[in-house]
Write a protein that holds these residues in place. Sequence first.
Motif, PDB file in Angstrom:
ATOM      1  N   ALA A  86       0.835  -1.204   0.000  1.00  0.00           N
ATOM      2  CA  ALA A  86       0.000   0.000   0.000  1.00  0.00           C
ATOM      3  C   ALA A  86       0.870   1.255   0.000  1.00  0.00           C
ATOM      4  O   ALA A  86       0.576   2.241  -0.685  1.00  0.00           O
ATOM      5  N   LYS A  87       1.974   1.214   0.766  1.00  0.00           N
ATOM      6  CA  LYS A  87       2.892   2.353   0.800  1.00  0.00           C
ATOM      7  C   LYS A  87       3.537   2.577  -0.566  1.00  0.00           C
ATOM      8  O   LYS A  87       3.628   3.721  -1.043  1.00  0.00           O
ATOM      9  N   TYR A 113       1.082   4.085  -2.885  1.00  0.00           N
ATOM     10  CA  TYR A 113       0.905   5.509  -2.565  1.00  0.00           C
ATOM     11  C   TYR A 113       2.073   6.323  -3.120  1.00  0.00           C
ATOM     12  O   TYR A 113       1.872   7.359  -3.772  1.00  0.00           O
ATOM     13  N   LEU A 114       3.312   5.856  -2.871  1.00  0.00           N
ATOM     14  CA  LEU A 114       4.493   6.583  -3.347  1.00  0.00           C
ATOM     15  C   LEU A 114       4.553   6.609  -4.874  1.00  0.00           C
ATOM     16  O   LEU A 114       4.994   7.608  -5.464  1.00  0.00           O
ATOM     17  N   LYS A 173       1.968   6.742  -6.752  1.00  0.00           N
ATOM     18  CA  LYS A 173       1.012   7.775  -7.131  1.00  0.00           C
ATOM     19  C   LYS A 173       1.596   9.176  -6.906  1.00  0.00           C
ATOM     20  O   LYS A 173       1.326  10.095  -7.676  1.00  0.00           O
ATOM     21  N   VAL A 174       2.376   9.336  -5.856  1.00  0.00           N
ATOM     22  CA  VAL A 174       3.039  10.625  -5.600  1.00  0.00           C
ATOM     23  C   VAL A 174       4.002  10.941  -6.744  1.00  0.00           C
ATOM     24  O   VAL A 174       4.048  12.074  -7.245  1.00  0.00           O
ATOM     25  N   PRO A 188      -4.911  15.179  -0.555  1.00  0.00           N
ATOM     26  CA  PRO A 188      -4.856  13.718  -0.611  1.00  0.00           C
ATOM     27  C   PRO A 188      -3.511  13.163  -0.127  1.00  0.00           C
ATOM     28  O   PRO A 188      -3.363  11.955   0.028  1.00  0.00           O
ATOM     29  N   MET A 189      -2.553  14.057   0.099  1.00  0.00           N
ATOM     30  CA  MET A 189      -1.260  13.627   0.620  1.00  0.00           C
ATOM     31  C   MET A 189      -1.402  13.234   2.091  1.00  0.00           C
ATOM     32  O   MET A 189      -2.146  13.867   2.847  1.00  0.00           O
ATOM     33  N   LEU A 190      -0.687  12.201   2.503  1.00  0.00           N
ATOM     34  CA  LEU A 190      -0.682  11.811   3.912  1.00  0.00           C
ATOM     35  C   LEU A 190       0.012  12.881   4.740  1.00  0.00           C
ATOM     36  O   LEU A 190       1.056  13.401   4.336  1.00  0.00           O
ATOM     37  N   THR A 209     -10.160  13.915   7.900  1.00  0.00           N
ATOM     38  CA  THR A 209     -10.012  12.809   6.950  1.00  0.00           C
ATOM     39  C   THR A 209     -11.349  12.110   6.771  1.00  0.00           C
ATOM     40  O   THR A 209     -11.758  11.792   5.649  1.00  0.00           O
TER      41      THR A 209
END
Length: 210
Positions: A121-122, A125-126, A128-129, A181-183, A201
């Motif tokens: 998942a991380k 996410y990265l 997508k960043v 949307p960024m953590l 959130t």
Amino acid sequence: MKELKTIKKINNILDKAEKRKEKLAARLTTLQADEKALFEAVQDDFNASILDEREPDKKLSSDLEKLRGEIENTSFQLSQIDAVVKNEIEKQKEAVQEERKEYLAEKGEEFRQFFDELNEAKLAYLSKVIEYKNKHTEFERDFNRTFRSISKRVGLREIDPSYQYQLHAFQRMQVDGHYTPMLTPDEIREAFVEGKLTRLTEKNKAAFKK
């Protein structure tokens, strides 16, 4: 999960011991109350025997001694339970250690799988960043190439595309009205420490859906 037979056995010993202690304690309380009443009866009989010029009732004294013997025996049994339980539990030390090791190994595999999912998942996410960064860089180039020169020619105020659709990598917390949307650290802290989503959130779950 594999049945922890030794733990189950020890818990059974502890349960039985606790029930036995409760039973003996209740029995001791009753015996002590009876002993007090019988002692008073012996005293009353002794006093009466003096006034009546007779011998004290030996049965009362005998019953009192017998009762005191029961109290002593019950108190002894009660005092020995913890020692007996401790001795029985210590015999299971190696078996408990083995079950604990097996339990940790089994849970270790569960957590390994979970960490793999969390890592996936991380990475997603990265990725997508990175995709956002590349997309925004391309957007800036394309915007400038398309509009920068013509905007000047027609007299429009110049727009810096770097500020359009901007995400910040170092935003410390979510801000009401400027959800990203960024953590953010506050989201991670709330999830990790409190086990829940932050209020903002939760509020913005569908913030970017049509």
